[in-house]
Structures are given as C-alpha cells and as structure tokens.
Design an enzyme around this catalytic site. Structure first.
Site, PDB file in Angstrom:
ATOM      1  N   HIS A  34       3.823   4.630  12.812  1.00  0.00           N
ATOM      2  CA  HIS A  34       4.141   4.607  11.384  1.00  0.00           C
ATOM      3  C   HIS A  34       5.207   5.669  11.141  1.00  0.00           C
ATOM      4  CE1 HIS A  34       2.975   4.136   7.044  1.00  0.00           C
ATOM      5  NE2 HIS A  34       3.458   5.371   6.987  1.00  0.00           N
ATOM      6  N   CYS A  71       3.799   9.668   0.735  1.00  0.00           N
ATOM      7  CA  CYS A  71       2.421  10.126   0.589  1.00  0.00           C
ATOM      8  C   CYS A  71       2.308  11.059  -0.608  1.00  0.00           C
ATOM      9  CB  CYS A  71       1.972  10.846   1.858  1.00  0.00           C
ATOM     10  SG  CYS A  71       0.306  11.527   1.740  1.00  0.00           S
ATOM     11  N   ARG A 125       0.832  -1.198   0.000  1.00  0.00           N
ATOM     12  CA  ARG A 125       0.000   0.000   0.000  1.00  0.00           C
ATOM     13  C   ARG A 125       0.876   1.261   0.000  1.00  0.00           C
ATOM     14  NH1 ARG A 125      -0.896   4.694   2.703  1.00  0.00           N
ATOM     15  NH2 ARG A 125      -0.438   3.597   4.653  1.00  0.00           N
ATOM     16  N   ASP A 126       1.456   1.581   1.128  1.00  0.00           N
ATOM     17  CA  ASP A 126       2.261   2.804   1.215  1.00  0.00           C
ATOM     18  C   ASP A 126       3.515   2.712   0.357  1.00  0.00           C
ATOM     19  OD1 ASP A 126       2.904   5.333   1.989  1.00  0.00           O
ATOM     20  OD2 ASP A 126       3.336   4.867   4.071  1.00  0.00           O
TER      21      ASP A 126
END
Length: 310
Positions: free
Chosen positions: A203, A242, A11-12
């Site tokens: 995180h 991000c 995902r990230d």
C-alpha cells in the site's frame, strides 16, 4: 508475474476528505468502479463514526449495493468489534490494520502494537467463522511520522506474529509516503524462508513522489514464493490519506498505476481494462462531489498510445 490491483478509493480515498459523502453517492462510486473494471474493492471501513465520519454507515452502503458478480468487497477493521460488524455483511474479506509503532498505534487505534496483534488474532477467528478471507496490513511499515524510521529489528517480530495467525494476505503499508524502492525488497525479505508465506500486498502513498517507483519495485520482486503474484493498493484519482498521519496525502492513482503496468509489460489479474477512460471519468465525477482536485495525471495527459490494445 501477475499483479492484483486493489481499489481502495471508496475507503482510503474518502476518509481524509473534508466533505463527507452520503450513502447513495458512496454506493454509486463502488458501482462505477466495478463497471470500470475493479475486481477487488475496499468498499467500507467499520470504524467509529465520531472519529472518521466519512466512513459512517458501512452496513447501509453494503446493503444498498447492486449485485456485483465477480467483485470481492473488502471491509477494513481496527478491532474485534469492527470484525463482528463486518462478519454480518456481504464483505468477502476483512482487512485488519496493525501499526508497527506504538505511538501511531495509540493515535490510530487507542492501543499499542502488542495489544493490536492480540486483537488481530480475534479478527482472524471472527472472519474464519463467517467464511471470509482475512488480511493484515502493517501500517507505517516504511516509516512513522512520530517515531521516524522503522528498523528491521523492530518490524521483524511484528511480521512473525502476523504470519503465525495464518492470514490469507500480508500487506506492508507506506502510510505517510516516506518509502523508497530498496525498502520494498527489505520488507519482503523479512518473511523467513522456512515459512510458507501468504499472499503479499503493498500500500503506497505518493506523498513524496516515490509511490510509483515503489510499486514498480514490488513488481520486480522474486515472487516465486508468493504464487508468482503481488497485490498493489491504489485509489481512483489518487485521492486518499490517513486522518491520523500529519500531512498525509493521496494514494498512488489506479489509472496511473494501470498505465505504468500495462506499458511496462506487467500482467494485471482479472483482465484489467485496456481502456482507462472509464476510470478517468470516475475520478472526475468523484472530484466534483468531493470539491477536491484529481491527483492522478493520466486524465490530464491522456493515455498513450491512444486506445492502446495489448
């Protein structure tokens, strides 16, 4: 003290890369990570494909996965709509993101923090109805690229609101890699003594080379209130970032983190592999498909001692 390592590479690790991987490759990545020993994997994100094309086809990825006994699959969601999609899949856990500053919240999710907290309550309801666990990650908790440092009096009401939702896990995210170890203690201290806390997760990004120091600080917390364990997110190869955070770079790398924990005498849940070679191989494989260099260092330097058993 026991640490759960949550693998967020699928995902990230992918969402900020210029190359978008097809469903088959993403399925292969998750399968390879499971075979390398990952037991909690943030596999997909239920977001708008026009905004984050790297995360499109979440349902197809999950449907195509082979049987993965003993592996928890986490789906990241940003609102109720995403939660309703995730509730119809084989995800065992939903992870709702709530940025703690309004500017980042508006840019990331199109609504201020207060509105996202209301949506988080709806996500919890959806997850519970589907028999799924649910966590909330507080993004930019260590600092915001638009509003700067986040003070305790700004963050405390957000933490209180999330705790009132009775989530299974609360995570503090250093989304843009500005955190330092004293903040780890300060954020954990925001959970009132009078409240029975959920599981605690962090995180970290290594944007300014403090991610591993922060991870180590998390293992030094007094975790007696959290069942003697903490969870740490990490991404194979150190990939990640991000899309809505300027200059955001990768997560702490799974293989480097496991080396640190093992050599530091910290127990890792679910019998994390002593041989980190398979993770190094996954990172190299992923690097080729992304045409992006591995950020982790273990693959360059090698494990120490070679083939260690502890």
């Amino acid at each position: 003290m026991t640490v759960d390592v949550v693998e967020v590479g699928p995902r990230d690790g992918l969402q900020n890369e210029s190359r978008t991987l097809d469903v088959e490759t993403r399925v292969a990545l998750i399968d390879r990570l499971a075979r390398a020993g990952a037991r909690r994997i943030e596999a997909v994100s239920f977001v708008r494909p026009d905004r984050v094309p790297q995360m499109a086809h979440a349902e197809e990825v999950l449907d195509a996965l082979p049987s993965l006994p003993g592996v928890d699959l986490i789906g990241l969601v940003l609102n109720r709509r995403g939660a309703e999609r995730a509730a119809r899949t084989r995800c065992t856990e939903l992870n709702m993101v709530v940025p703690v500053t309004d500017t980042f919240a508006e840019r990331n999710q199109g609504a201020p923090t207060a509105v996202l907290l209301e949506q988080a309550a709806e996500v919890v309801d959806v997850a519970r109805a589907a028999g799924q666990r649910v966590s909330v990650t507080l993004a930019v908790a260590f600092g915001c690229p638009f509003e700067g440092p986040v003070k305790a009096d700004q963050l405390a009401p957000v933490v209180e609101a999330v705790l009132a939702l009775d989530v299974d896990e609360l995570a503090f995210a250093d989304t843009v890699g500005v955190g330092v170890p004293p903040q780890v203690d300060a954020l954990a201290a925001l959970i009132p003594d009078a409240i029975t806390p959920p599981r605690l997760r962090f995180h970290f990004h290594n944007t300014r080379n403090t991610g591993y120091a922060n991870a180590w600080a998390a293992t030094r917390l007094d975790l007696s209130r959290y069942g003697g364990r903490v969870a740490l997110d990490a991404s194979v190869g150190g990939f990640g970032g991000c899309p809505f955070a300027p200059a955001a770079t990768g997560n702490i790398a799974t293989e480097d983190l496991l080396h640190l924990l093992r050599r530091g005498g910290v127990a890792v849940a679910d019998a994390a592999p002593h041989d980190l070679g398979p993770l190094v191989d996954v990172a190299s494989w992923l690097s080729e498909r992304l045409a992006s260099p591995v950020q982790a260092l273990l693959g360059r330097a090698g494990d120490f001692p070679s083939g260690e058993r502890s």
